[in-house]
Enzyme design. Sequence first.
Site, PDB file in Angstrom:
ATOM      1  N   PHE A 116       0.777  -1.221   0.197  1.00 29.71           N
ATOM      2  CA  PHE A 116       0.111  -0.205   0.105  1.00 29.71           C
ATOM      3  C   PHE A 116       0.916   1.246   0.203  1.00 29.71           C
ATOM      4  CE2 PHE A 116      -4.233   1.266   1.045  1.00 29.71           C
ATOM      5  CZ  PHE A 116      -5.008  -0.108   0.204  1.00 29.71           C
ATOM      6  N   GLN A 236      -7.531  14.864   2.988  1.00 23.83           N
ATOM      7  CA  GLN A 236      -7.012  14.212   1.735  1.00 23.83           C
ATOM      8  C   GLN A 236      -7.762  13.922   0.735  1.00 23.83           C
ATOM      9  OE1 GLN A 236      -6.253   9.541   2.441  1.00 23.83           O
ATOM     10  NE2 GLN A 236      -4.282  10.440   2.469  1.00 23.83           N
ATOM     11  N   HIS A 238      -7.831  11.400  -2.448  1.00 21.03           N
ATOM     12  CA  HIS A 238      -7.200  10.179  -2.831  1.00 21.03           C
ATOM     13  C   HIS A 238      -6.837  10.242  -4.267  1.00 21.03           C
ATOM     14  CE1 HIS A 238      -6.753   6.228  -3.530  1.00 21.03           C
ATOM     15  NE2 HIS A 238      -7.129   5.446  -2.164  1.00 21.03           N
ATOM     16  N   LEU A 248     -14.458   5.428  -5.112  1.00 22.82           N
ATOM     17  CA  LEU A 248     -13.056   5.328  -4.755  1.00 22.82           C
ATOM     18  C   LEU A 248     -12.574   3.844  -5.585  1.00 22.82           C
ATOM     19  CD1 LEU A 248     -10.803   6.227  -2.925  1.00 22.82           C
ATOM     20  CD2 LEU A 248     -11.153   4.114  -1.604  1.00 22.82           C
ATOM     21  N   GLU A 251      -6.411   1.885  -3.347  1.00 19.44           N
ATOM     22  CA  GLU A 251      -4.747   1.727  -3.525  1.00 19.44           C
ATOM     23  C   GLU A 251      -4.444   0.535  -3.684  1.00 19.44           C
ATOM     24  OE1 GLU A 251      -3.252   5.043  -1.024  1.00 19.44           O
ATOM     25  OE2 GLU A 251      -1.750   3.524  -0.520  1.00 19.44           O
ATOM     26  N   ARG A 282      -0.425   9.523  -0.698  1.00 22.08           N
ATOM     27  CA  ARG A 282      -1.621   9.929  -1.521  1.00 22.08           C
ATOM     28  C   ARG A 282      -1.649  11.396  -1.966  1.00 22.08           C
ATOM     29  NH1 ARG A 282      -6.123   6.944   1.733  1.00 22.08           N
ATOM     30  NH2 ARG A 282      -5.508   4.740   0.834  1.00 22.08           N
ATOM     31  N   HIS A 369     -11.311  12.522   0.199  1.00 21.16           N
ATOM     32  CA  HIS A 369     -11.575  11.125   0.640  1.00 21.16           C
ATOM     33  C   HIS A 369     -11.636  11.259   2.114  1.00 21.16           C
ATOM     34  CE1 HIS A 369     -11.100   7.192   0.832  1.00 21.16           C
ATOM     35  NE2 HIS A 369      -9.866   7.041   1.284  1.00 21.16           N
ATOM     36  N   ARG A 411      -2.710  10.964   5.739  1.00 18.75           N
ATOM     37  CA  ARG A 411      -2.840   9.703   6.162  1.00 18.75           C
ATOM     38  C   ARG A 411      -2.258   8.772   5.186  1.00 18.75           C
ATOM     39  NH1 ARG A 411      -6.661   5.776   5.432  1.00 18.75           N
ATOM     40  NH2 ARG A 411      -8.392   6.862   4.474  1.00 18.75           N
TER      41      ARG A 411
HETATM   42  C1  FAD Z   1     -14.533   4.480  -0.112  1.00 19.67           C
HETATM   43  C2  FAD Z   1     -13.680   4.341   0.949  1.00 19.67           C
HETATM   44  C3  FAD Z   1     -12.803   3.338   1.178  1.00 19.67           C
HETATM   45  C4  FAD Z   1     -11.905   3.275   2.082  1.00 19.67           C
HETATM   46  N1  FAD Z   1     -11.016   2.386   2.311  1.00 19.67           N
HETATM   47  C5  FAD Z   1     -10.117   2.292   3.339  1.00 19.67           C
HETATM   48  C6  FAD Z   1      -9.237   1.370   3.601  1.00 19.67           C
HETATM   49  O1  FAD Z   1      -8.891   0.348   2.750  1.00 19.67           O
HETATM   50  N2  FAD Z   1      -8.409   1.457   4.651  1.00 19.67           N
HETATM   51  C7  FAD Z   1      -8.556   2.206   5.490  1.00 19.67           C
HETATM   52  O2  FAD Z   1      -7.800   2.221   6.579  1.00 19.67           O
HETATM   53  N3  FAD Z   1      -9.401   3.327   5.498  1.00 19.67           N
HETATM   54  C8  FAD Z   1     -10.085   3.308   4.272  1.00 19.67           C
HETATM   55  N4  FAD Z   1     -10.997   4.389   4.182  1.00 19.67           N
HETATM   56  C9  FAD Z   1     -11.303   5.299   5.498  1.00 19.67           C
HETATM   57  C10 FAD Z   1     -12.119   4.715   6.561  1.00 19.67           C
HETATM   58  O3  FAD Z   1     -13.049   3.655   5.920  1.00 19.67           O
HETATM   59  C11 FAD Z   1     -12.970   5.736   7.214  1.00 19.67           C
HETATM   60  O4  FAD Z   1     -12.041   6.620   7.645  1.00 19.67           O
HETATM   61  C12 FAD Z   1     -13.441   4.875   8.418  1.00 19.67           C
HETATM   62  O5  FAD Z   1     -14.218   3.929   7.942  1.00 19.67           O
HETATM   63  C13 FAD Z   1     -14.296   5.908   9.239  1.00 19.67           C
HETATM   64  O6  FAD Z   1     -14.984   5.042  10.155  1.00 19.67           O
HETATM   65  P1  FAD Z   1     -15.871   5.809  11.679  1.00 19.67           P
HETATM   66  O7  FAD Z   1     -16.194   4.640  12.522  1.00 19.67           O
HETATM   67  O8  FAD Z   1     -15.148   7.217  12.083  1.00 19.67           O
HETATM   68  O9  FAD Z   1     -17.015   6.403  10.780  1.00 19.67           O
HETATM   69  P2  FAD Z   1     -18.214   5.770   9.828  1.00 19.67           P
HETATM   70  O10 FAD Z   1     -17.664   4.387   9.536  1.00 19.67           O
HETATM   71  O11 FAD Z   1     -18.275   6.947   8.661  1.00 19.67           O
HETATM   72  O12 FAD Z   1     -19.403   5.574  10.419  1.00 19.67           O
HETATM   73  C14 FAD Z   1     -20.001   6.967  10.971  1.00 19.67           C
HETATM   74  C15 FAD Z   1     -21.116   6.437  11.804  1.00 19.67           C
HETATM   75  O13 FAD Z   1     -21.950   7.730  12.564  1.00 19.67           O
HETATM   76  C16 FAD Z   1     -23.253   7.834  12.562  1.00 19.67           C
HETATM   77  N5  FAD Z   1     -23.517   9.260  12.458  1.00 19.67           N
HETATM   78  C17 FAD Z   1     -23.046  10.255  11.808  1.00 19.67           C
HETATM   79  N6  FAD Z   1     -23.634  11.370  11.906  1.00 19.67           N
HETATM   80  C18 FAD Z   1     -24.534  10.881  13.206  1.00 19.67           C
HETATM   81  C19 FAD Z   1     -25.650  11.714  13.804  1.00 19.67           C
HETATM   82  N7  FAD Z   1     -25.749  12.905  13.512  1.00 19.67           N
HETATM   83  N8  FAD Z   1     -26.291  11.045  14.669  1.00 19.67           N
HETATM   84  C20 FAD Z   1     -26.146   9.645  14.805  1.00 19.67           C
HETATM   85  N9  FAD Z   1     -25.426   9.065  13.974  1.00 19.67           N
HETATM   86  C21 FAD Z   1     -24.594   9.591  13.362  1.00 19.67           C
HETATM   87  C22 FAD Z   1     -23.542   6.868  11.254  1.00 19.67           C
HETATM   88  O14 FAD Z   1     -24.754   6.554  11.274  1.00 19.67           O
HETATM   89  C23 FAD Z   1     -22.200   5.895  11.101  1.00 19.67           C
HETATM   90  O15 FAD Z   1     -22.716   4.683  12.094  1.00 19.67           O
HETATM   91  C24 FAD Z   1     -12.105   4.453   3.235  1.00 19.67           C
HETATM   92  C25 FAD Z   1     -13.068   5.446   3.077  1.00 19.67           C
HETATM   93  C26 FAD Z   1     -13.825   5.447   1.860  1.00 19.67           C
HETATM   94  C27 FAD Z   1     -14.922   6.414   1.831  1.00 19.67           C
END
Ligand code: FAD
Length: 596
Positions: A116, A236, A238, A248, A251, A282, A369, A411
């Site tokens: 990666f 960031q 991507h 997306l 990578e 990135r 991203h 990141r």
């Molecule tokens: C397409 C894509 C691919 C990615 N691939 C990778 C990867 O391969 N490796 C890597 O390390 N990272 C990757 N990332 C980044 C990583 O996935 C995210 O940064 C990470 O999953 C965020 O997780 P989180 O738990 O912070 O929030 P999220 O998984 O975004 O969850 C947010 C939660 O908050 C809740 N929420 C939001 N607002 C409210 C509100 N007002 N009231 C109640 N609930 C709320 C939502 O319902 C949800 O449950 C990727 C991101 C994307 C977009």
Amino acid sequence: MKIHKHEVIIVGAGGAGLMAALYASKKADTAVVSKLYPTRSHTGTAQGGVGAALGNMEEDHWEWHAFDTVKGSDYLADQDAVEVMCRDAITTIYELEHMGLPFDRTPNGKISQRRFGGHTNNTTHKAVMRACHAADRTGHMILQTLYQQCIKNKVNFFNEFQVVDLIYNNGVCSGVVAYEVATGEFHIFHGKAVMFATGGWGKVWSITSNAHTLTGDANAICLRRGIPQQDMEFFQFHPTGIYRMGILITEGVRGEGGILLNGKGERFMVKYAPTVKDLASRDVVSRAIYLEVRQGNGVDGQKYVMLDVTPPTVNKYFQEDDARNPDGSLRHLTEHDVEAKLEDIADFCKTYLGINPAKQPIPIQPTAHYAMGGISTDIDGRVLLDEQKTVIPGLYAAGECACVSVHGANRLGTNSLLDLVVFGKRAGEHIAQYVQNVPFPELPDNATDSIKALLENLKNSSGKETVAKIREEMQDTMMDNVGVFREKVGIEKAIAKIHELQKRYQAISFQDKGTQFNTNLLEAWELGCLLDLAEITAEAALVRTESRGGHSREDYKERDDKNWLKHSIAWKNERGVTLKYKPVTITKYQPKERVY
Ligand SMILES: Cc1cc2nc3c(=O)[nH]c(=O)nc-3n(C[C@H](O)[C@H](O)[C@H](O)COP(=O)(O)OP(=O)(O)OC[C@H]3O[C@@H](n4cnc5c(N)ncnc54)[C@H](O)[C@@H]3O)c2cc1C
């Protein structure tokens, strides 16, 4: 008004929220409040992998991972936090494996790993296989595994409840206010501790990999309650989003041997990062794509380049050396490999572009991203109130909405999923301990007054503006002026535009005046959050007169450690944005020039 009382209230059911809930629920009564059904959280879309120096494929060490992370962050990450993350990565990944996460395997049964961007062997400086993966659905598997474990642990879930305010008075945090999406009713969640894990805010920009729901709700709520945000100028881009759509392409595709080609068919990353080439970090690759396009090297003169995963034999720019695994075997992808290792990617390409990536290159452009900044926390997820690092008792944050800071100015891929599980767990453990020793704080009488009035105003407004129009103008102005490259005049233009949009926002109206599933109302509220975050991002970007990681100023091209090796902390009130700064924690790695 319904009042729910639980010791621990976690807002968000992505990887960070669920990991924290799992650990908090081992000792305390825990509720998770989520605007989405948990397994629809954005974590479920993460494709490529989660980083940990297991050394299953070749030599690797957590110290190498830590150095790569610090270097990738352009030296803005706090090194104590990075060390915790990279060291704990190894035990945490095995823990997930033991919970039942179906990682891909090597022929001898170990967790399989892939290359990666930015992850290297610190001796040879070549890319190292560090990303643990479950096909291109790693995040999906993490989310499913954690959700099952939370159900087993009797976590209380409140799904499709949107949190719209924090109950926080005189430094005491006693819960949150939520709006029940199905009924339009307000609920109070009364707790001893609250944790935010609401993910990012990529919807500030027009081309983004982020889901529609990533609107930075908790970050805006905190700002409105006087709790600042850290390092907001660092967002960031991507390098590989599908052209025009932003969807997306992981990578992991380059990790598996894919390369970038400009309109002339040249492997241009050789010029920008001679050693790691397409696997540079990135920010470096996104800038290289922009520069190629600017020099007229986009495909057909358009603003995109190609990501090529077709077998290397068809491509004269693919060096034999790049196509070999450490054991000497060839690692070019056959059509079967693309289907097996990158199944979802192959599917996206077929669905959205009508092409088979094993036979044709994929048109791509950089896509907004990931938020490096966010709610400032310590290494146990405790939210910090100011540049003196004053802890707010009972308030926690983890995951993308938080800034601990392990990603600094940029990141590395696979480090977000890792951040979620390592710091989600630490926050969960700390909360479980904290709530043992404190009583439930008193709920103030008027806890819902201000937010109810705000939502009523939005609903009753009869102005001429629409949510869609204001959102589009905000996204375009941020993409053009506060994107991969920035400079003073453009950022000032963006700030003026955001101020104009904030005024026009007062005059929005929408059709649905009802109470059931009123997504018009919630989208309008979310747009208010996005505008606040756009403003604070642009203001912080204007003041930082240097280029570092994801923040690249055309009028200040160099990194300036003398003046800017520091984190920004931003507050917002009626008078505007206030910025203060705090030092970066440096343990072993003195800032150096980044060479790839
Ligand atoms: C397409 C894509 C691919 C990615 N691939 C990778 C990867 O391969 N490796 C890597 O390390 N990272 C990757 N990332 C980044 C990583 O996935 C995210 O940064 C990470 O999953 C965020 O997780 P989180 O738990 O912070 O929030 P999220 O998984 O975004 O969850 C947010 C939660 O908050 C809740 N929420 C939001 N607002 C409210 C509100 N007002 N009231 C109640 N609930 C709320 C939502 O319902 C949800 O449950 C990727 C991101 C994307 C977009």
